[in-house]
Enzyme design. Structure first.
Site, PDB file in Angstrom:
ATOM      1  N   ASN A  53      36.345  33.307  33.652  1.00  0.00           N
ATOM      2  CA  ASN A  53      37.299  34.079  34.450  1.00  0.00           C
ATOM      3  C   ASN A  53      38.677  33.563  34.085  1.00  0.00           C
ATOM      4  OD1 ASN A  53      38.841  35.354  36.352  1.00  0.00           O
ATOM      5  ND2 ASN A  53      37.588  34.750  38.118  1.00  0.00           N
TER       6      ASN A  53
ATOM      7  N   HIS B 251      36.515  44.222  43.329  1.00  0.00           N
ATOM      8  CA  HIS B 251      35.446  43.368  43.876  1.00  0.00           C
ATOM      9  C   HIS B 251      34.058  43.952  43.581  1.00  0.00           C
ATOM     10  CE1 HIS B 251      38.314  41.756  47.243  1.00  0.00           C
ATOM     11  NE2 HIS B 251      38.294  40.917  46.220  1.00  0.00           N
TER      12      HIS B 251
ATOM     13  N   ARG C 146      48.427  40.639  51.861  1.00  0.00           N
ATOM     14  CA  ARG C 146      48.591  42.066  51.520  1.00  0.00           C
ATOM     15  C   ARG C 146      48.407  42.939  52.756  1.00  0.00           C
ATOM     16  NH1 ARG C 146      44.257  42.143  46.781  1.00  0.00           N
ATOM     17  NH2 ARG C 146      44.550  39.921  46.412  1.00  0.00           N
TER      18      ARG C 146
ATOM     19  N   GLU D 260      29.678  35.894  42.092  1.00  0.00           N
ATOM     20  CA  GLU D 260      30.125  36.816  41.042  1.00  0.00           C
ATOM     21  C   GLU D 260      29.760  36.294  39.653  1.00  0.00           C
ATOM     22  OE1 GLU D 260      33.868  36.798  43.351  1.00  0.00           O
ATOM     23  OE2 GLU D 260      34.181  38.781  42.488  1.00  0.00           O
TER      24      GLU D 260
ATOM     25  N   ARG E 211      34.990  38.117  33.093  1.00  0.00           N
ATOM     26  CA  ARG E 211      35.426  38.978  34.184  1.00  0.00           C
ATOM     27  C   ARG E 211      36.675  39.720  33.713  1.00  0.00           C
ATOM     28  NH1 ARG E 211      39.011  37.700  39.311  1.00  0.00           N
ATOM     29  NH2 ARG E 211      38.723  39.687  40.345  1.00  0.00           N
TER      30      ARG E 211
END
Ligand code: ADP
Length: 401
Positions: A8, A185, A246, A389, A96
């Site tokens: 990643n 996601h 956010r 993940e 990723r």
């Protein structure tokens, strides 16, 4: 031994994990931070864990100029602390990649054309795709004969219908500028919905599941028969749930209003919505632990922030139950979802009429793997399922090499 190296790659970081695929166990993982940070001595930090152990002597600090050098540092660490990648190279390297646009629907073996497409999609994910590409290039340099596989955050949501992914704006303009909802996601939502089905002992193809991935970023996903039919993030990871910094959903006219009245330009609005909003904007605290503890201490702004956060989750749960035509399981995952009993209980409070309830005692149990927190016999299973993940990326690599 069959291993997959999962990478990643961020703009200044490289996170990696070596997974043994027969047992799906993590042999080693690491994080290199502050890559390219001016090159001053000791500026980049490398933390290594092997077999679950990360003694101080495995960590190092040295200037690391770019991702290619970070890869060399990672390979050296494998030689020193094991397992050796030179003697026993991985069968694939899984990357990723954040944005796959409309082009990538699943894990994809990297070719020059794939790289051109990832580059082209950078305009939709300027902070992520270029960094992901740097990781791919560095891995190709280090291991030219090992297949590189790109696994896209957006891919799981490629099953959204036009009704779910279209914004109701001028169709030609939207088409020209690739404006639509993509969702993110996806790797986590796919893994968690699959793991939830496994936990329940039922085929995912027969289940209606709502996954609530609540981390620093947060998104909800409606999964019908193993396929994403709707998700709360949109063109970018800004839409939907309230997050650490956010805003999530907002009337777009707020931006026009603030531009006209408060004289805020586009960069300031971008900064406002992505970095200074959410829990941080409402309460001055971006970490859910701090918000919950301040709210418990009677801090009014923290209480409001928590309430807005929970209200938005409930809003999506209701919407997705309607879209799915009912729900078999609601699943909490990621940092907040896996750890905060307050958030889990609050988000689903008052939904008993819809067959949804949370057992206070089961909910208060901390840690562990997948678990049920709804009372025995409750119509809707409410679960906590830790996301993974990296494992999902490793598994997906095996499907294409
Ligand atoms: P990311 O989106 O960066 O992958 P994570 O899924 O690791 O993030 O989630 C990180 C967030 O999880 C932290 O910002 C923190 O707010 C939250 N978190 C971690 N532990 C707890 C806890 N015990 N209670 C509430 N929130 C927690």
């Amino acid at each position: 031994m069959s291993t997959v190296l999962v990478v990643n790659s961020g703009s200044s970081s490289l996170k990696y994990q070596l997974v043994e695929m027969t047992t799906e166990s993590v042999l080693a993982n690491g994080l290199i931070e502050r890559i390219g940070d001016g090159g001053s001595a000791g500026s980049s930090k490398h933390t290594v864990t092997v077999d679950g152990q990360s003694p101080e002597s495995f960590s190092s600090e040295s200037p690391i100029a770019d991702h290619a050098e970070a890869f060399r540092v990672m390979i050296d660490a494998f030689e020193k602390h094991g397992p050796s990648m030179k003697n026993d190279p991985p069968i694939a390297i899984g990357h990723r990649v954040v944005h796959g646009g409309k082009r990538f629907f699943g894990p994809t073996v990297v070719t020059d054309l794939v790289k051109i497409n990832i580059e082209d999609l950078s305009e939709l994910a300027p902070l992520h795709n270029p960094a992901n590409l740097e990781g791919i290039n560095a891995a190709q340099q280090a291991f030219p004969s090992i297949p590189q596989v790109a696994v896209f955050d957006t891919a799981f949501h490629s099953t959204l219908s036009p009704a779910a992914y279209s914004y109701a704006i001028d169709a030609d303009l939207a088409d020209k500028y690739r404006v639509r909802r993509y969702g993110f996601h996806g790797t986590s939502h796919k893994y968690v919905s699959g793991a939830a089905a496994e936990f329940l002992g039922q085929p995912v193809e027969e289940l209606k599941i709502i996954v609530l991935h609540l981390g620093n970023g947060a998104s909800a996903c409606a999964v019908a028969g193993g396929k994403s039919i709707d998700t709360s993030m949109g063109l970018t990871p800004l839409e939907g749930l309230v997050m650490g910094t956010r805003s999530g959903d907002i009337d777009p006219a707020v931006l026009i209003h603030l531009h006209r009245k408060a004289n805020l330009g586009f960069d300031e609005l971008d900064e406002l919505l992505n970095r200074k909003s959410g829990l941080l904007g409402l309460s001055g605290r971006g970490d859910m632990r701090d918000v919950v503890s301040a709210a418990n201490d009677g801090d009014e702004a923290a209480r409001v922030a928590l309430d807005v956060y929970l209200h938005r989750i409930k809003h999506y749960v209701g919407a997705y139950m309607a879209e799915l035509g009912g729900v078999d399981a609601i699943v909490f995952t990621a940092g907040v979802g896996e750890n905060s009993d307050v958030v889990r209980a609050g988000a689903l409070a008052g939904l008993e009429g819809l067959g949804i309830s949370v057992d206070a005692e089961l909910n208060s149990v901390r840690g562990g793997g997948a678990r049920r927190i709804s009372p025995e016999g409750s119509p809707v299973a409410v679960l906590v399922v830790p996301t993974n993940e990296e494992l999902e990326i490793a598994r997906q690599c095996l499907t294409v090499i």
